[in-house]
Design an enzyme around this catalytic site. Structure first.
Site, PDB file in Angstrom:
ATOM      1  N   GLN A  98       0.856  -1.203   0.000  1.00 28.54           N
ATOM      2  CA  GLN A  98       0.000   0.000   0.000  1.00 28.54           C
ATOM      3  C   GLN A  98       0.889   1.249   0.000  1.00 28.54           C
ATOM      4  O   GLN A  98       0.394   2.361  -0.121  1.00 28.54           O
ATOM      5  CB  GLN A  98      -0.883   0.021   1.257  1.00 28.54           C
ATOM      6  CG  GLN A  98      -1.806  -1.172   1.370  1.00 28.54           C
ATOM      7  CD  GLN A  98      -2.470  -1.216   2.732  1.00 28.54           C
ATOM      8  OE1 GLN A  98      -3.525  -0.582   2.955  1.00 28.54           O
ATOM      9  NE2 GLN A  98      -1.874  -1.949   3.660  1.00 28.54           N
ATOM     10  N   ASN A  99       2.187   1.034   0.176  1.00 26.50           N
ATOM     11  CA  ASN A  99       3.113   2.155   0.339  1.00 26.50           C
ATOM     12  C   ASN A  99       3.421   2.810  -1.000  1.00 26.50           C
ATOM     13  O   ASN A  99       3.454   2.151  -2.038  1.00 26.50           O
ATOM     14  CB  ASN A  99       4.409   1.687   1.001  1.00 26.50           C
ATOM     15  CG  ASN A  99       4.142   1.149   2.399  1.00 26.50           C
ATOM     16  OD1 ASN A  99       3.075   1.416   2.977  1.00 26.50           O
ATOM     17  ND2 ASN A  99       5.065   0.360   2.928  1.00 26.50           N
ATOM     18  N   VAL A 100       3.623   4.108  -0.932  1.00 21.93           N
ATOM     19  CA  VAL A 100       3.939   4.872  -2.153  1.00 21.93           C
ATOM     20  C   VAL A 100       5.431   5.211  -2.199  1.00 21.93           C
ATOM     21  O   VAL A 100       5.889   5.889  -3.110  1.00 21.93           O
ATOM     22  CB  VAL A 100       3.067   6.155  -2.248  1.00 21.93           C
ATOM     23  CG1 VAL A 100       1.610   5.790  -2.509  1.00 21.93           C
ATOM     24  CG2 VAL A 100       3.188   7.015  -0.992  1.00 21.93           C
ATOM     25  N   HIS A 116      -1.456   1.641  -4.258  1.00 24.30           N
ATOM     26  CA  HIS A 116      -1.827   3.055  -4.123  1.00 24.30           C
ATOM     27  C   HIS A 116      -0.895   3.980  -4.894  1.00 24.30           C
ATOM     28  O   HIS A 116      -0.817   5.176  -4.593  1.00 24.30           O
ATOM     29  CB  HIS A 116      -1.835   3.443  -2.630  1.00 24.30           C
ATOM     30  CG  HIS A 116      -2.859   2.681  -1.840  1.00 24.30           C
ATOM     31  ND1 HIS A 116      -2.819   2.577  -0.474  1.00 24.30           N
ATOM     32  CD2 HIS A 116      -3.927   1.956  -2.222  1.00 24.30           C
ATOM     33  CE1 HIS A 116      -3.832   1.842  -0.055  1.00 24.30           C
ATOM     34  NE2 HIS A 116      -4.513   1.438  -1.106  1.00 24.30           N
ATOM     35  N   CYS A 127      -3.632  14.855 -20.077  1.00 19.69           N
ATOM     36  CA  CYS A 127      -3.273  13.851 -21.110  1.00 19.69           C
ATOM     37  C   CYS A 127      -2.650  12.626 -20.420  1.00 19.69           C
ATOM     38  O   CYS A 127      -2.607  12.563 -19.187  1.00 19.69           O
ATOM     39  CB  CYS A 127      -2.289  14.469 -22.109  1.00 19.69           C
ATOM     40  SG  CYS A 127      -0.618  14.672 -21.480  1.00 19.69           S
ATOM     41  N   CYS A 148       1.213  18.995 -22.819  1.00 22.88           N
ATOM     42  CA  CYS A 148      -0.031  19.745 -23.098  1.00 22.88           C
ATOM     43  C   CYS A 148      -0.170  20.985 -22.224  1.00 22.88           C
ATOM     44  O   CYS A 148      -1.163  21.696 -22.303  1.00 22.88           O
ATOM     45  CB  CYS A 148      -1.241  18.821 -22.903  1.00 22.88           C
ATOM     46  SG  CYS A 148      -1.585  18.503 -21.168  1.00 22.88           S
ATOM     47  N   GLY A 185       2.898  -4.326   8.958  1.00 21.96           N
ATOM     48  CA  GLY A 185       2.914  -2.865   9.044  1.00 21.96           C
ATOM     49  C   GLY A 185       1.691  -2.177   8.497  1.00 21.96           C
ATOM     50  O   GLY A 185       1.770  -1.062   7.986  1.00 21.96           O
TER      51      GLY A 185
HETATM   52  N1  APR Z   1       6.736  -2.426  12.228  1.00 21.27           N
HETATM   53  C1  APR Z   1       5.527  -2.956  11.893  1.00 21.27           C
HETATM   54  N2  APR Z   1       4.362  -2.275  12.008  1.00 21.27           N
HETATM   55  C2  APR Z   1       4.438  -1.024  12.494  1.00 21.27           C
HETATM   56  C3  APR Z   1       5.652  -0.405  12.867  1.00 21.27           C
HETATM   57  C4  APR Z   1       6.838  -1.160  12.716  1.00 21.27           C
HETATM   58  N3  APR Z   1       8.040  -0.662  13.055  1.00 21.27           N
HETATM   59  N4  APR Z   1       5.367   0.856  13.328  1.00 21.27           N
HETATM   60  C5  APR Z   1       4.027   1.010  13.212  1.00 21.27           C
HETATM   61  N5  APR Z   1       3.469  -0.112  12.734  1.00 21.27           N
HETATM   62  C6  APR Z   1       2.071  -0.401  12.441  1.00 21.27           C
HETATM   63  C7  APR Z   1       1.062   0.381  13.234  1.00 21.27           C
HETATM   64  O1  APR Z   1       0.745  -0.332  14.434  1.00 21.27           O
HETATM   65  C8  APR Z   1      -0.130   0.404  12.268  1.00 21.27           C
HETATM   66  O2  APR Z   1      -0.959  -0.735  12.470  1.00 21.27           O
HETATM   67  O3  APR Z   1       1.886   0.004  11.096  1.00 21.27           O
HETATM   68  C9  APR Z   1       0.508   0.302  10.886  1.00 21.27           C
HETATM   69  C10 APR Z   1       0.425   1.588  10.087  1.00 21.27           C
HETATM   70  O4  APR Z   1      -0.929   1.797   9.805  1.00 21.27           O
HETATM   71  P1  APR Z   1      -1.343   3.066   8.912  1.00 21.27           P
HETATM   72  O5  APR Z   1      -0.589   4.254   9.407  1.00 21.27           O
HETATM   73  O6  APR Z   1      -2.825   3.081   8.886  1.00 21.27           O
HETATM   74  O7  APR Z   1      -0.757   2.730   7.468  1.00 21.27           O
HETATM   75  P2  APR Z   1      -1.394   1.774   6.386  1.00 21.27           P
HETATM   76  O8  APR Z   1      -2.093   0.618   7.032  1.00 21.27           O
HETATM   77  O9  APR Z   1      -0.341   1.474   5.400  1.00 21.27           O
HETATM   78  O10 APR Z   1      -2.497   2.745   5.712  1.00 21.27           O
HETATM   79  C11 APR Z   1      -3.185   2.232   4.600  1.00 21.27           C
HETATM   80  O11 APR Z   1      -4.208   4.396   4.263  1.00 21.27           O
HETATM   81  O12 APR Z   1      -3.938   6.676   4.287  1.00 21.27           O
HETATM   82  C12 APR Z   1      -4.053   5.577   3.464  1.00 21.27           C
HETATM   83  O13 APR Z   1      -3.182   5.319   1.311  1.00 21.27           O
HETATM   84  C13 APR Z   1      -2.793   5.402   2.645  1.00 21.27           C
HETATM   85  O14 APR Z   1      -1.657   3.349   2.030  1.00 21.27           O
HETATM   86  C14 APR Z   1      -2.227   4.064   3.121  1.00 21.27           C
HETATM   87  C15 APR Z   1      -3.459   3.361   3.642  1.00 21.27           C
HETATM   88 ZN    ZN Z   2      -0.450  16.657 -20.433  1.00 25.12          ZN
END
Ligand code: APR
Ligand code: ZN
Length: 245
Positions: A98-100, A116, A127, A148, A185
């Site tokens: 889900q990470n960018v 994402h 375009c 464009c 994560g």
């Molecule tokens: N190792 C593992 N997990 C961790 C760590 C770590 N060191 N530190 C924090 N976490 C956990 C937190 O407990 C939490 O459950 O990572 C999770 C992060 O959750 P979010 O911040 O909600 O991130 P994510 O789940 O990727 O969000 C999903 O939401 O905002 C949108 O598009 C954005 O891709 C993102 C999506």
């Molecule tokens: Zn363009």
């Protein structure tokens, strides 16, 4: 528990992974939710959606240029390297994220599906022009399309927007055939990503969660490893190396 997880991975037929912002936390990149999450400081409605961008493109661009700066200057951590190593060993088939950020790729992962989008990509609002960037654009002025002349935008999926259909289709196909998934994560609250592990579970696959905190996924996980992704993934990798040596 870690040795059981390592054994499960070694005896799996098709092992995939789903990662979230938590795997980049140990690289110094803030997560979204939780105590020091980005959504505590900023309102996602004001930044990460098309209406906010239409209303104040400069404010949104300045926030993304700041995030790009953080991500482009960050280094992959042990979690990213462990996933890349498991792929190299032929164990991890596909990494769905889900990470960018591009830390999985910079750690050596090849088969990565970005649900994402990516901060490395900038695309035209009119375009089809879309390209990778080395550095964040200096904003102001607002970045414009060379083809464009329209406004450019970050190549990420905003709230309310469709995920890239081809990537989503591939992610669903991966979890359909997976017999083991590591979910690391992620708070497992954003759809459709959060439903991917449930598909593995539904057809009898093993779900392994790595997260310091409980999530809605914890109750269905076969193993819930309460810890940081960098440390836990490193431990799993050590066990696997030991078994294979
Ligand atoms: N190792 C593992 N997990 C961790 C760590 C770590 N060191 N530190 C924090 N976490 C956990 C937190 O407990 C939490 O459950 O990572 C999770 C992060 O959750 P979010 O911040 O909600 O991130 P994510 O789940 O990727 O969000 C999903 O939401 O905002 C949108 O598009 C954005 O891709 C993102 C999506
Ligand atoms: Zn363009």
């Amino acid at each position: 528990m870690v040795e059981d997880v390592a054994d499960a991975i070694l005896s799996s037929r098709y092992f995939v992974a789903l990662t979230g912002a938590g795997v980049s936390a140990e690289s110094g990149i803030p997560t979204f939710r939780g105590k020091d999450g980005l959504w505590n400081k900023y309102r996602p409605e004001e930044l990460a959606n098309p209406e906010a961008f239409a209303k104040d493109p400069e404010k949104v661009w300045r926030w993304y240029a700041w995030r790009m700066e953080k991500v482009f200057s960050a280094e992959p951590n042990k979690a990213h390297f462990a996933f890349a190593e498991l792929e190299k060993m032929g164990l991890l088939k596909t990494l769905i994220t889900q990470n960018v950020d591009d830390l999985h790729e910079r750690a050596g992962s090849k088969n990565v599906l970005h649900l994402h989008g990516s901060l490395r990509v900038v695309k035209c609002t009119t375009c089809k022009n879309s390209f990778e960037i080395e550095n964040p654009p200096a904003v102001p002025p607002l970045p414009k399309c060379e083809k464009c002349g329209s406004l450019l935008r970050p190549g990420v999926v905003w709230f309310g927007e469709m995920l890239p259909p081809d990537i989503l289709e591939r992610a669903f196909r991966e979890v359909e055939v997976a017999d083991l998934i590591i979910v690391a994560g992620t708070s497992a609250v954003v759809q459709p990503a959060a439903s991917l592990p449930l598909i593995v579970k539904r057809h009898g696959g093993i779900v392994i969660e790595i997260n310091p905190a409980e999530t809605p996924l914890s109750s269905i996980a076969d193993y819930s490893l309460r810890g940081k992704a960098g440390e836990v993934m490193e431990e799993i990798l050590q066990w696997i190396r030991k078994v294979l040596s």
